[in-house]
Design an enzyme around this catalytic site. Structure first.
Site, mmCIF file in Angstrom:
data_model
loop_
_atom_site.group_PDB
_atom_site.id
_atom_site.type_symbol
_atom_site.label_atom_id
_atom_site.label_comp_id
_atom_site.label_asym_id
_atom_site.label_seq_id
_atom_site.Cartn_x
_atom_site.Cartn_y
_atom_site.Cartn_z
ATOM 1 N N LYS A 29 0.805 -1.226 0.000
ATOM 2 C CA LYS A 29 0.000 0.000 0.000
ATOM 3 C C LYS A 29 0.840 1.279 0.000
ATOM 4 C CE LYS A 29 -4.501 -1.466 1.573
ATOM 5 N NZ LYS A 29 -4.397 -2.910 1.887
ATOM 6 N N GLU A 37 -9.925 6.983 3.648
ATOM 7 C CA GLU A 37 -10.841 6.055 4.311
ATOM 8 C C GLU A 37 -10.057 4.786 4.585
ATOM 9 O OE1 GLU A 37 -10.520 6.048 1.018
ATOM 10 O OE2 GLU A 37 -10.105 3.899 0.888
ATOM 11 N N SER A 66 1.432 -9.822 -0.992
ATOM 12 C CA SER A 66 1.115 -8.393 -0.878
ATOM 13 C C SER A 66 1.484 -7.801 0.471
ATOM 14 C CB SER A 66 -0.371 -8.168 -1.166
ATOM 15 O OG SER A 66 -1.168 -8.988 -0.323
#
Ligand SMILES: *Cc1c(COP(=O)(O)O)cnc(C)c1O
Length: 404
Positions: free
Chosen positions: A93, A115, A381
């Site tokens: 991310k 968010e 990930s």
């Protein structure tokens, strides 16, 4: 004129019939401005220099491409793991949040909102806001604030303000609605950092580009290791789709490469307790984008359910909806117990505890058949430290690995 078929975004912001920008009138100018600005800025030499330096020195890139010897033997292929779990903050991310905050600064924005569901994107955003000295407000469903306590504390320690959202089911989609409301009130000075390849155009394309560093590195690393720069299979999990988009970006129009996506089946794609949007969703509009959405017969958005908080989203990026509907990607629905078992397997066979999200990609291997020469690249990930408690509580799903 015969245009070359592409699975990347078109100039109107669509992927086939999916995508677009369905936004309130008041945001029109802001989104138009972003649409005009993002490519010239991202492609500029100045941006690329800063972005690549931060990816190298702050995030720790390039992330390794690791040959998983024992799992390769088990699955009868050459399995390589793309180690996004080794990035600063423990997942992919950060590639995106670093890029978006640089863009926000270059656009003269003074305030960041985001968010978050599980809190992973909130932490990645709070991290880069601390780095860049920008005020940061993170909207999170009140239920998630309770469930994801550690991430809330991390965000606060990083200096972000976490605003619990008490509307609806008090989870991710409610937090997203609240973030959009905030954006509508402060369109001039505020930049909204979206955490996946979702939302109105240009977000899906922008996030995919900022994550495309993953496939850029895979190309170079395969070339170095094997003397050919493409794999036979790419495997990634999909929540909104950002780690998958980054993994496939530079290969999406290369037919030699098979694309395999793993979505979260929860208790089963047909049980109603699922986050398998591609299997269970219908065309609809969610958070500014026309895409597949899990909804009741009368069009109410359904709550997504998965053991993995990061895959718990009732929508899917428009790029991935199109890849599935055009049969460019094979999509497997992986249930909670399959993911947990796969996580234990990777832990015991390779000494890598994957994030629960990533474990869904690992479990997809069981559903595939390989030739011994097949080169398979699977993106891990994120790391599983945040999930250890869930893993231990679900030992009974781990089969032979659960006897300890
Ligand atoms: C958030 C998250 C995901 C799911 O998001 P995508 O946008 O689909 O990549 C997957 N893995 C990890 C580790 C995450 O934190």
């Amino acid at each position: 004129m015969n245009e070359k078929k592409t699975f990347l975004v078109d100039e109107k912001g669509y992927y086939g019939e999916f995508g677009g920008a369905y936004i309130p009138e008041i945001l029109y100018g802001t989104v138009e401005n972003l649409k005009r600005s993002y490519l010239p800025i991202i492609e500029s030499e100045e941006f690329q220099k800063e972005y690549m330096e931060l990816l190298r020195d702050y995030v720790g890139r390039p992330s390794p491409l690791y040959y998983a010897r024992r799992m390769s033997e088990k699955y009868g292929c050459k399995l390589y793991l793309k180690r996004e779990d080794l990035n600063h903050t423990g997942a992919h991310k950060i590639n995106n949040t670093i890029g978006q905050i640089l863009l926000a600064k270059k656009m003269g924005k003074k305030r960041i909102i985001a968010e978050t569901g599980a809190g992973q994107h909130g932490v990645a955003t709070a991290t880069v806001c601390a780095l860049m000295d920008m005020p940061c407000v993170v909207y999170q469903g009140a239920l998630d604030v309770e469930r994801q306590h550690t991430n809330v504390e991390r965000m606060k320690m990083l200096g972000a303000e976490v605003r619990p959202v008490r509307t609806g089911n008090m989870t991710l989609k409610d937090a997203t609605n609240e973030a959009i409301r905030d954006w509508c009130c402060h369109p001039q000075d505020t930049f909204y950092i979206i955490g996946s390849t979702v939302g109105p155009h240009p977000y899906p394309d922008m996030v995919a580009r900022l994550q495309s560093i993953i496939s850029k590195e895979i190309k170079q690393q395969l070339q170095e290791k094997l003397g050919r720069d493409y794999p036979d299979y790419l495997v990634a999990c999909v929540g909104g789709g950002s780690n998958a988009a980054g993994t496939i970006y530079h290969y999406v129009d290369d037919e030699r490469v098979n694309i395999v996506l793993a979505e979260a089946g929860g208790q089963g794609a047909d049980t109603g307790h699922t986050a398998a949007t591609i299997h269970a969703g219908r065309l609809g509009i969610l958070h500014g984008s026309r895409t597949l959405v899990m909804q009741t017969p009368d069009g109410q958005i359904m709550e997504a359910e998965s053991i993995s908080a990061g895959l718990d989203y009732p929508g899917i990026g428009p790029m991935h909806a199109n890849l599935a509907s055009q049969h460019r990607a094979t999509v497997y629905s992986v249930n909670d117990d399959e993911a947990v078992k796969a996580a234990y397997e990777m832990t015991r066979m390779e000494g890598i505890i994957p994030a629960l999200e990533s474990a869904h990609a690992v479990a997809a291997l069981q559903k595939m058949t390989f030739k011994p020469t097949d080169v398979v690249v699977l993106t891990v990930s994120g790391r599983g430290d945040k999930d250890v408690e869930t893993y231990l509580n679900n030992k009974h799903m781990a089969g032979e690995y659960g006897n300890f």
